[in-house]
Design a protein around this motif. Structure first.
Motif, PDB file in Angstrom:
ATOM      1  N   LEU A 144      59.355  42.349  40.958  1.00  0.00           N
ATOM      2  CA  LEU A 144      57.973  42.004  41.304  1.00  0.00           C
ATOM      3  C   LEU A 144      57.880  41.449  42.718  1.00  0.00           C
ATOM      4  CD1 LEU A 144      56.361  40.271  38.180  1.00  0.00           C
ATOM      5  CD2 LEU A 144      55.694  42.430  39.234  1.00  0.00           C
ATOM      6  N   GLY A 145      58.887  40.691  43.116  1.00  0.00           N
ATOM      7  CA  GLY A 145      58.855  40.054  44.429  1.00  0.00           C
ATOM      8  C   GLY A 145      58.915  41.008  45.593  1.00  0.00           C
ATOM      9  N   SER A 146      59.357  42.218  45.348  1.00  0.00           N
ATOM     10  CA  SER A 146      59.442  43.207  46.435  1.00  0.00           C
ATOM     11  C   SER A 146      58.542  44.413  46.191  1.00  0.00           C
ATOM     12  CB  SER A 146      60.895  43.676  46.603  1.00  0.00           C
ATOM     13  OG  SER A 146      61.374  44.259  45.395  1.00  0.00           O
ATOM     14  N   ALA A 147      57.709  44.343  45.146  1.00  0.00           N
ATOM     15  CA  ALA A 147      56.876  45.492  44.778  1.00  0.00           C
ATOM     16  C   ALA A 147      55.502  45.443  45.428  1.00  0.00           C
ATOM     17  CB  ALA A 147      56.717  45.538  43.259  1.00  0.00           C
ATOM     18  N   THR A 148      54.902  46.627  45.544  1.00  0.00           N
ATOM     19  CA  THR A 148      53.497  46.757  45.923  1.00  0.00           C
ATOM     20  C   THR A 148      52.757  47.324  44.726  1.00  0.00           C
ATOM     21  OG1 THR A 148      54.044  47.176  48.246  1.00  0.00           O
ATOM     22  CG2 THR A 148      51.858  47.828  47.501  1.00  0.00           C
ATOM     23  N   VAL A 149      51.717  46.627  44.283  1.00  0.00           N
ATOM     24  CA  VAL A 149      50.998  47.005  43.068  1.00  0.00           C
ATOM     25  C   VAL A 149      49.522  47.192  43.385  1.00  0.00           C
ATOM     26  CG1 VAL A 149      50.303  46.237  40.760  1.00  0.00           C
ATOM     27  CG2 VAL A 149      52.628  45.806  41.575  1.00  0.00           C
ATOM     28  N   LEU A 150      48.960  48.269  42.854  1.00  0.00           N
ATOM     29  CA  LEU A 150      47.536  48.560  43.016  1.00  0.00           C
ATOM     30  C   LEU A 150      46.828  48.293  41.690  1.00  0.00           C
ATOM     31  CD1 LEU A 150      45.103  49.793  44.588  1.00  0.00           C
ATOM     32  CD2 LEU A 150      45.859  52.034  43.746  1.00  0.00           C
ATOM     33  N   ILE A 151      45.865  47.371  41.697  1.00  0.00           N
ATOM     34  CA  ILE A 151      45.046  47.081  40.523  1.00  0.00           C
ATOM     35  C   ILE A 151      43.840  48.014  40.536  1.00  0.00           C
ATOM     36  CG2 ILE A 151      43.731  45.342  39.268  1.00  0.00           C
ATOM     37  CD1 ILE A 151      46.614  44.568  39.448  1.00  0.00           C
ATOM     38  N   LEU A 152      43.669  48.784  39.474  1.00  0.00           N
ATOM     39  CA  LEU A 152      42.498  49.648  39.361  1.00  0.00           C
ATOM     40  C   LEU A 152      41.429  48.921  38.553  1.00  0.00           C
ATOM     41  CD1 LEU A 152      43.653  53.341  38.703  1.00  0.00           C
ATOM     42  CD2 LEU A 152      42.800  52.296  40.805  1.00  0.00           C
ATOM     43  N   GLY A 153      40.352  48.569  39.206  1.00  0.00           N
ATOM     44  CA  GLY A 153      39.240  47.892  38.560  1.00  0.00           C
ATOM     45  C   GLY A 153      39.265  46.400  38.767  1.00  0.00           C
ATOM     46  N   LEU A 154      38.297  45.887  39.508  1.00  0.00           N
ATOM     47  CA  LEU A 154      38.174  44.447  39.722  1.00  0.00           C
ATOM     48  C   LEU A 154      37.123  43.844  38.801  1.00  0.00           C
ATOM     49  CD1 LEU A 154      39.359  42.274  41.703  1.00  0.00           C
ATOM     50  CD2 LEU A 154      37.218  42.502  42.962  1.00  0.00           C
ATOM     51  N   ALA A 155      36.108  44.623  38.432  1.00  0.00           N
ATOM     52  CA  ALA A 155      35.045  44.136  37.560  1.00  0.00           C
ATOM     53  C   ALA A 155      35.606  43.789  36.190  1.00  0.00           C
ATOM     54  CB  ALA A 155      33.948  45.187  37.421  1.00  0.00           C
ATOM     55  N   TYR A 156      34.921  42.900  35.470  1.00  0.00           N
ATOM     56  CA  TYR A 156      35.439  42.468  34.179  1.00  0.00           C
ATOM     57  C   TYR A 156      35.230  43.503  33.080  1.00  0.00           C
ATOM     58  CZ  TYR A 156      30.962  41.304  31.899  1.00  0.00           C
ATOM     59  OH  TYR A 156      29.715  41.366  31.293  1.00  0.00           O
ATOM     60  N   LYS A 157      34.321  44.485  33.302  1.00  0.00           N
ATOM     61  CA  LYS A 157      34.107  45.540  32.319  1.00  0.00           C
ATOM     62  C   LYS A 157      33.740  46.824  33.036  1.00  0.00           C
ATOM     63  CE  LYS A 157      30.278  45.715  29.973  1.00  0.00           C
ATOM     64  NZ  LYS A 157      29.111  45.404  29.101  1.00  0.00           N
ATOM     65  N   LYS A 158      33.806  47.921  32.335  1.00  0.00           N
ATOM     66  CA  LYS A 158      33.628  49.232  32.949  1.00  0.00           C
ATOM     67  C   LYS A 158      32.201  49.467  33.444  1.00  0.00           C
ATOM     68  CE  LYS A 158      33.775  52.785  30.164  1.00  0.00           C
ATOM     69  NZ  LYS A 158      34.261  53.710  29.118  1.00  0.00           N
ATOM     70  N   ASN A 159      32.136  50.190  34.542  1.00  0.00           N
ATOM     71  CA  ASN A 159      30.885  50.732  35.078  1.00  0.00           C
ATOM     72  C   ASN A 159      29.892  49.687  35.567  1.00  0.00           C
ATOM     73  OD1 ASN A 159      32.005  53.190  34.321  1.00  0.00           O
ATOM     74  ND2 ASN A 159      30.885  53.282  32.401  1.00  0.00           N
ATOM     75  N   VAL A 160      30.388  48.487  35.926  1.00  0.00           N
ATOM     76  CA  VAL A 160      29.543  47.467  36.535  1.00  0.00           C
ATOM     77  C   VAL A 160      30.280  46.863  37.725  1.00  0.00           C
ATOM     78  CG1 VAL A 160      28.434  46.888  34.339  1.00  0.00           C
ATOM     79  CG2 VAL A 160      30.408  45.568  35.103  1.00  0.00           C
ATOM     80  N   SER A 161      29.549  46.114  38.542  1.00  0.00           N
ATOM     81  CA  SER A 161      30.153  45.457  39.705  1.00  0.00           C
ATOM     82  C   SER A 161      30.417  43.981  39.462  1.00  0.00           C
ATOM     83  CB  SER A 161      29.218  45.614  40.916  1.00  0.00           C
ATOM     84  OG  SER A 161      27.957  45.004  40.653  1.00  0.00           O
ATOM     85  N   ASP A 186      38.160  49.493  43.393  1.00  0.00           N
ATOM     86  CA  ASP A 186      37.062  49.468  42.439  1.00  0.00           C
ATOM     87  C   ASP A 186      35.880  50.192  43.069  1.00  0.00           C
ATOM     88  OD1 ASP A 186      34.691  48.648  40.901  1.00  0.00           O
ATOM     89  OD2 ASP A 186      36.060  47.251  39.909  1.00  0.00           O
ATOM     90  N   PRO A 187      35.395  51.267  42.431  1.00  0.00           N
ATOM     91  CA  PRO A 187      34.287  52.035  43.012  1.00  0.00           C
ATOM     92  C   PRO A 187      32.978  51.261  43.078  1.00  0.00           C
ATOM     93  CG  PRO A 187      34.764  52.790  40.775  1.00  0.00           C
ATOM     94  CD  PRO A 187      35.861  51.837  41.160  1.00  0.00           C
ATOM     95  N   PHE A 188      32.898  50.116  42.381  1.00  0.00           N
ATOM     96  CA  PHE A 188      31.678  49.327  42.362  1.00  0.00           C
ATOM     97  C   PHE A 188      31.772  48.060  43.205  1.00  0.00           C
ATOM     98  CE2 PHE A 188      31.745  51.779  38.433  1.00  0.00           C
ATOM     99  CZ  PHE A 188      30.467  52.296  38.379  1.00  0.00           C
ATOM    100  N   VAL A 189      32.945  47.752  43.715  1.00  0.00           N
ATOM    101  CA  VAL A 189      33.154  46.510  44.468  1.00  0.00           C
ATOM    102  C   VAL A 189      33.790  46.855  45.808  1.00  0.00           C
ATOM    103  CG1 VAL A 189      34.203  44.217  44.475  1.00  0.00           C
ATOM    104  CG2 VAL A 189      33.510  45.255  42.299  1.00  0.00           C
ATOM    105  N   ASP A 190      33.014  46.759  46.889  1.00  0.00           N
ATOM    106  CA  ASP A 190      33.525  47.089  48.214  1.00  0.00           C
ATOM    107  C   ASP A 190      34.527  46.059  48.712  1.00  0.00           C
ATOM    108  OD1 ASP A 190      31.960  49.376  48.356  1.00  0.00           O
ATOM    109  OD2 ASP A 190      30.265  48.308  49.227  1.00  0.00           O
ATOM    110  N   SER A 191      34.247  44.797  48.436  1.00  0.00           N
ATOM    111  CA  SER A 191      35.152  43.726  48.822  1.00  0.00           C
ATOM    112  C   SER A 191      34.966  42.568  47.858  1.00  0.00           C
ATOM    113  CB  SER A 191      34.891  43.269  50.262  1.00  0.00           C
ATOM    114  OG  SER A 191      33.591  42.726  50.389  1.00  0.00           O
TER     115      SER A 191
END
Length: 446
Positions: free
Chosen positions: A329-346, A371-376
């Motif tokens: 984990l200390g040397s890995a790069t991980v991409l989280i898909l989805g920042l919103a707490y539930k699907k299809n919302v921001s 996250d397609p609903f969260v720009d930043s």
């Protein structure tokens, strides 16, 4: 004026739609409510301390998915809705609904700071003939034990000069099947006249009103709804951990169990709980129950299980990285898909994705998110250091460059086929790939 005449005058104004409505707090609850009141024919003022929100709304631009900009612009142009940060205008309103946050402190104790501050703002401008309704979720007794004394400080009395009620919000962001006007509305007033007034107002705004005997009962209804979900989600989260150790797919088990036409209701596991209700509201009852010397074992245990889920996901990720990529984990790069707490919302409030990012960052992992609903990432109380971090563009090159992808939110807009074909390792916390018939040796469920 006598008590009856005050109530009769307000009832007449509500019936004739000449009453002016005010909604304090223009978030996921307040703005849809204000739009619904305007649609019902009430001139409505939406109050918020955020000047940027006020300006955006008065320009006819909505930032809440449940209220379209076209709808909002029509209300603004027709004079039915205006937003304001001038709380002196509360005096104009005949009905005032409070829809402000009720978060928890770091010690998981109720933080009624927003409710108290709002009550004090109303009290400073309170006049005879107003109906004040609390919509914010809180512990049973708040309306009469906290709100009422603040409002009565100036000498006006509840039930004589003004009227007090509680009507819990029941919003479900992202659910197109239910909107503010179609969700049955629980209402309760302090006394018969307040009950009749709150029933009349919401009866004009929504399709169905369900009256209960007191604000305390209405407050308990909302808490019960959220405790029900929190406990059942905790149950399937615990089953997920147990069945995983046995080599059993919990999602297959749940789908099969759901074919039973009676005695079972499916709940689904995930990386943790998010949103403003389920992770927070049950602890309001836990806190209040201490006053009566009563334990709330189910609620507290459910909270412990749900809070532990992000760490479980990280442990599964760590095992999969070591087994398949020979990367720590200390040397890995991980991409989280989805920042919103539930699907299809921001909506990112209390999102477990933020906790996942926090845990990984502390372990030395380079963490990205898409996250397609969260720009930043907006500024949050608990994760302010992530504010401004942008969403990473999703491409085959980006996916193949990271050591692992963690699906935390199963947005429908994500290209799961692209992810499956490009990512070296996928940790799926939502069963997103199996539900779409996508298989791969690089997919691990967690």
């Amino acid at each position: 004026m006598t008590q009856n005449l005050v109530a009769e005058t307000l009832a007449h104004r509500i019936a004739q739609r000449t009453a002016k409505a005010g909604v304090i707090g223009l978030g996921y609850v307040g703005l849809p409510l204000a739009a619904a009141a305007a649609k019902a024919g009430f001139t409505t003022i939406g109050f918020d301390i955020d000047r940027a929100k006020v300006e955006m709304l008065n320009a006819g631009r909505s930032y809440i998915d449940a209220v379209g900009s076209d709808e909002l612009a029509a209300h603004v142009a027709g004079g039915r809705f205006t937003a304001s940060d001038d709380f002196d205008r509360l005096g104009e309103c005949d009905v005032i609904a409070i829809a402000v946050p009720t978060p928890l402190s770091r010690q998981r104790e109720p933080d009624l700071g927003f409710v108290v501050a709002t009550a004090e703002a109303i009290a400073a401008r309170l006049r005879p003939g107003q109906l004040v309704v609390l919509e914010s979720t809180t512990w049973p007794g708040t309306t009469e034990e906290v709100l009422k004394p603040i409002l009565e400080r100036g000498g006006l009395a509840s039930g004589r000069d003004f009227f007090l009620a509680f009507s819990p919000e029941r919003e479900d962001p992202g659910n197109a099947n239910f909107r503010t006007v179609t969700i049955p509305k629980i209402v309760a007033g302090e006394g018969e006249e307040a009950s009749a007034l709150v029933k009349a107002f919401y009866g004009a705004v929504v399709e169905k009103v369900v009256a209960v005997s007191s604000p305390k009962v209405a407050e308990a209804v909302k808490i019960t709804e959220n405790v029900f979900r929190a406990v059942n989600i905790a149950l399937v989260n615990e089953l997920k951990v147990v069945y995983d150790a046995m080599g059993i797919d919990v999602w297959e088990v749940i789908d099969a169990a759901a074919t039973k036409p009676f005695g079972y209701m499916p709940f689904y596991p995930g990386p943790g709980l998010g949103g403003h209700c389920i992770p927070i509201d049950p602890f309001y009852l836990t806190w209040k129950s201490r006053e009566f010397g009563l334990p709330t074992r189910f609620i507290e245990l459910a909270g412990e299980i749900n809070v532990a889920m992000p760490r479980y996901v990280v442990s599964r990720l760590e095992q999969a990285l070591d087994r398949t990529q020979k990367v720590s984990l200390g040397s890995a790069t991980v991409l989280i898909l989805g920042l919103a707490y539930k699907k299809n919302v921001s909506d990112i409030r209390e999102s477990p994705s933020l906790e996942l990012m926090e845990i990984l960052a502390k372990r030395g992992t380079e963490v990205l998110f898409h996250d397609p609903f969260v720009d930043s990432i907006p500024k949050t109380r608990a994760y302010g250091h992530f504010a401004g971090r942008p969403s990473t563009a999703l491409s085959a090159e980006q996916l193949s460059s990271v050591d692992a992808v963690v699906v935390a939110t199963d947005h429908d807009a994500l290209d799961y086929r692209l992810v499956a074909e490009s990512a070296r390792l996928i940790v799926d916390t939502r069963n997103a790939f199996a539900r779409r018939g996508i298989e791969g040796s690089n997919i691990v469920k967690a």
